[in-house]
Motif scaffolding. Structure first.
Motif, mmCIF file in Angstrom:
data_model
loop_
_atom_site.group_PDB
_atom_site.id
_atom_site.type_symbol
_atom_site.label_atom_id
_atom_site.label_comp_id
_atom_site.label_asym_id
_atom_site.label_seq_id
_atom_site.Cartn_x
_atom_site.Cartn_y
_atom_site.Cartn_z
ATOM 1 N N ASN A 25 0.789 -1.237 0.000
ATOM 2 C CA ASN A 25 0.000 0.000 0.000
ATOM 3 C C ASN A 25 0.816 1.279 0.000
ATOM 4 O O ASN A 25 0.247 2.357 0.187
ATOM 5 N N ASP A 26 2.127 1.165 -0.161
ATOM 6 C CA ASP A 26 2.975 2.348 -0.001
ATOM 7 C C ASP A 26 3.989 2.500 -1.125
ATOM 8 O O ASP A 26 4.711 1.554 -1.448
ATOM 9 N N ASP A 27 4.050 3.706 -1.712
ATOM 10 C CA ASP A 27 5.141 4.072 -2.607
ATOM 11 C C ASP A 27 6.330 4.462 -1.739
ATOM 12 O O ASP A 27 6.163 4.842 -0.576
ATOM 13 N N GLU A 28 7.542 4.389 -2.328
ATOM 14 C CA GLU A 28 8.760 4.784 -1.611
ATOM 15 C C GLU A 28 9.620 5.655 -2.515
ATOM 16 O O GLU A 28 9.868 5.293 -3.658
ATOM 17 N N LEU A 29 10.081 6.782 -1.984
ATOM 18 C CA LEU A 29 11.047 7.612 -2.694
ATOM 19 C C LEU A 29 12.414 7.384 -2.079
ATOM 20 O O LEU A 29 12.573 7.462 -0.852
ATOM 21 N N PHE A 30 13.405 7.088 -2.923
ATOM 22 C CA PHE A 30 14.807 6.995 -2.510
ATOM 23 C C PHE A 30 15.535 8.170 -3.140
ATOM 24 O O PHE A 30 15.420 8.393 -4.354
ATOM 25 N N PHE A 31 16.293 8.925 -2.353
ATOM 26 C CA PHE A 31 17.045 10.070 -2.849
ATOM 27 C C PHE A 31 18.460 9.994 -2.288
ATOM 28 O O PHE A 31 18.650 10.006 -1.067
ATOM 29 N N THR A 32 19.441 9.889 -3.162
ATOM 30 C CA THR A 32 20.829 9.719 -2.746
ATOM 31 C C THR A 32 21.483 11.065 -2.451
ATOM 32 O O THR A 32 21.426 11.977 -3.271
ATOM 33 N N LEU A 33 22.101 11.165 -1.279
ATOM 34 C CA LEU A 33 22.877 12.348 -0.910
ATOM 35 C C LEU A 33 24.361 12.143 -1.189
ATOM 36 O O LEU A 33 25.033 13.031 -1.710
ATOM 37 N N GLU A 34 24.888 10.971 -0.809
ATOM 38 C CA GLU A 34 26.305 10.619 -1.020
ATOM 39 C C GLU A 34 26.391 9.155 -1.391
ATOM 40 O O GLU A 34 25.615 8.335 -0.912
ATOM 41 N N GLY A 35 27.377 8.808 -2.226
ATOM 42 C CA GLY A 35 27.588 7.417 -2.595
ATOM 43 C C GLY A 35 26.763 7.011 -3.795
ATOM 44 O O GLY A 35 26.381 7.837 -4.629
ATOM 45 N N LYS A 36 26.446 5.709 -3.879
ATOM 46 C CA LYS A 36 25.660 5.174 -4.994
ATOM 47 C C LYS A 36 24.696 4.124 -4.461
ATOM 48 O O LYS A 36 25.107 3.173 -3.802
ATOM 49 N N LEU A 37 23.417 4.304 -4.765
ATOM 50 C CA LEU A 37 22.391 3.339 -4.394
ATOM 51 C C LEU A 37 21.862 2.700 -5.676
ATOM 52 O O LEU A 37 21.559 3.399 -6.648
ATOM 53 N N ILE A 38 21.758 1.385 -5.673
ATOM 54 C CA ILE A 38 21.191 0.656 -6.802
ATOM 55 C C ILE A 38 19.842 0.110 -6.359
ATOM 56 O O ILE A 38 19.735 -0.531 -5.307
ATOM 57 N N VAL A 39 18.813 0.381 -7.141
ATOM 58 C CA VAL A 39 17.474 -0.125 -6.871
ATOM 59 C C VAL A 39 17.170 -1.174 -7.939
ATOM 60 O O VAL A 39 17.139 -0.860 -9.132
ATOM 61 N N ASP A 40 17.000 -2.412 -7.508
ATOM 62 C CA ASP A 40 16.652 -3.513 -8.406
ATOM 63 C C ASP A 40 15.168 -3.805 -8.276
ATOM 64 O O ASP A 40 14.620 -3.777 -7.166
ATOM 65 N N THR A 41 14.512 -4.103 -9.387
ATOM 66 C CA THR A 41 13.127 -4.546 -9.356
ATOM 67 C C THR A 41 13.045 -5.958 -9.927
ATOM 68 O O THR A 41 13.941 -6.387 -10.660
ATOM 69 N N ASP A 42 11.991 -6.666 -9.578
ATOM 70 C CA ASP A 42 11.907 -8.076 -9.957
ATOM 71 C C ASP A 42 11.683 -8.301 -11.450
ATOM 72 O O ASP A 42 11.677 -9.433 -11.904
ATOM 73 N N ASP A 43 11.545 -7.244 -12.220
ATOM 74 C CA ASP A 43 11.449 -7.390 -13.672
ATOM 75 C C ASP A 43 12.825 -7.317 -14.340
ATOM 76 O O ASP A 43 12.935 -7.226 -15.555
ATOM 77 N N GLY A 44 13.885 -7.335 -13.516
ATOM 78 C CA GLY A 44 15.251 -7.324 -14.038
ATOM 79 C C GLY A 44 15.843 -5.938 -14.230
ATOM 80 O O GLY A 44 16.986 -5.797 -14.661
ATOM 81 N N LYS A 45 15.117 -4.910 -13.876
ATOM 82 C CA LYS A 45 15.590 -3.537 -14.034
ATOM 83 C C LYS A 45 16.453 -3.132 -12.840
ATOM 84 O O LYS A 45 16.136 -3.460 -11.700
ATOM 85 N N SER A 46 17.555 -2.442 -13.106
ATOM 86 C CA SER A 46 18.414 -1.887 -12.047
ATOM 87 C C SER A 46 18.660 -0.417 -12.357
ATOM 88 O O SER A 46 19.090 -0.073 -13.451
ATOM 89 N N ILE A 47 18.379 0.428 -11.385
ATOM 90 C CA ILE A 47 18.574 1.871 -11.523
ATOM 91 C C ILE A 47 19.668 2.291 -10.561
ATOM 92 O O ILE A 47 19.597 1.993 -9.367
ATOM 93 N N GLU A 48 20.702 2.977 -11.064
ATOM 94 C CA GLU A 48 21.768 3.510 -10.212
ATOM 95 C C GLU A 48 21.450 4.954 -9.867
ATOM 96 O O GLU A 48 21.224 5.775 -10.755
ATOM 97 N N LEU A 49 21.441 5.234 -8.574
ATOM 98 C CA LEU A 49 21.200 6.592 -8.099
ATOM 99 C C LEU A 49 22.496 7.170 -7.550
ATOM 100 O O LEU A 49 23.051 6.651 -6.583
ATOM 101 N N HIS A 50 22.963 8.216 -8.187
ATOM 102 C CA HIS A 50 24.159 8.931 -7.759
ATOM 103 C C HIS A 50 23.722 10.144 -6.950
ATOM 104 O O HIS A 50 22.531 10.456 -6.880
ATOM 105 N N PRO A 51 24.652 10.858 -6.325
ATOM 106 C CA PRO A 51 24.256 12.008 -5.508
ATOM 107 C C PRO A 51 23.321 12.972 -6.257
ATOM 108 O O PRO A 51 23.527 13.264 -7.434
ATOM 109 N N GLN A 52 22.294 13.378 -5.551
ATOM 110 C CA GLN A 52 21.283 14.307 -6.030
ATOM 111 C C GLN A 52 20.317 13.678 -7.030
ATOM 112 O O GLN A 52 19.654 14.378 -7.796
ATOM 113 N N GLN A 53 20.203 12.333 -7.025
ATOM 114 C CA GLN A 53 19.248 11.642 -7.876
ATOM 115 C C GLN A 53 18.264 10.853 -7.015
ATOM 116 O O GLN A 53 18.641 10.318 -5.969
#
Length: 127
Positions: free
Chosen positions: A64-92
């Motif tokens: 029931n909940d959406d989630e926003l991820f916002f990177t300040l420092e470093g690199k966050l990778i968000v994987d989804t079960d459809d095989g998609k991977s999104i790299e979030l760099h600072p300020q993304q």
């Protein structure tokens, strides 16, 4: 509060009331955990959470909940079960819609903000 099933430290208490200064660098400096989440404040029906993360979170979803991820420092990778991977760099940032199975990964110490609805269960909803 450490979740005994996982290696995460999730603090769901609201650390700051309205009109209080939120000092993210001080919180980051004081953190000794590898995967740490702290609710910083509440804004209407949502909370803003600080994540200081390194490593891999488990696959999960929020029915029931959406989630926003916002990177300040470093690199966050968000994987989804459809095989998609999104790299979030600072300020993304990136929104994972409710119901989407996902996990987050951080190959190095990464500082993120998350915006979620009050009452979300960080480790996901049971299937």
């Amino acid at each position: 509060m450490s979740d005994s099933k996982f290696h995460y430290v999730n603090h769901m208490n609201i650390l700051h009331a309205p009109l209080e200064l939120i000092d993210v660098p001080s919180l980051v400096k004081a953190c000794t955990d590898t995967w740490y989440n702290q609710t910083l404040c509440q804004v209407n029906e949502s909370v803003v959470r600080l994540g200081i993360v390194q490593g891999e979170y488990h696959w999960h979803k929020h029915d029931n909940d959406d989630e926003l991820f916002f990177t300040l420092e470093g690199k966050l990778i968000v994987d989804t079960d459809d095989g998609k991977s999104i790299e979030l760099h600072p300020q993304q940032g990136y929104v994972v819609p409710k119901g989407v199975v996902h996990r987050t990964r951080a190959p190095e110490k990464t500082i993120i903000l998350m915006v979620e609805r009050v009452g979300i269960i960080p480790t996901g909803d049971a299937e």
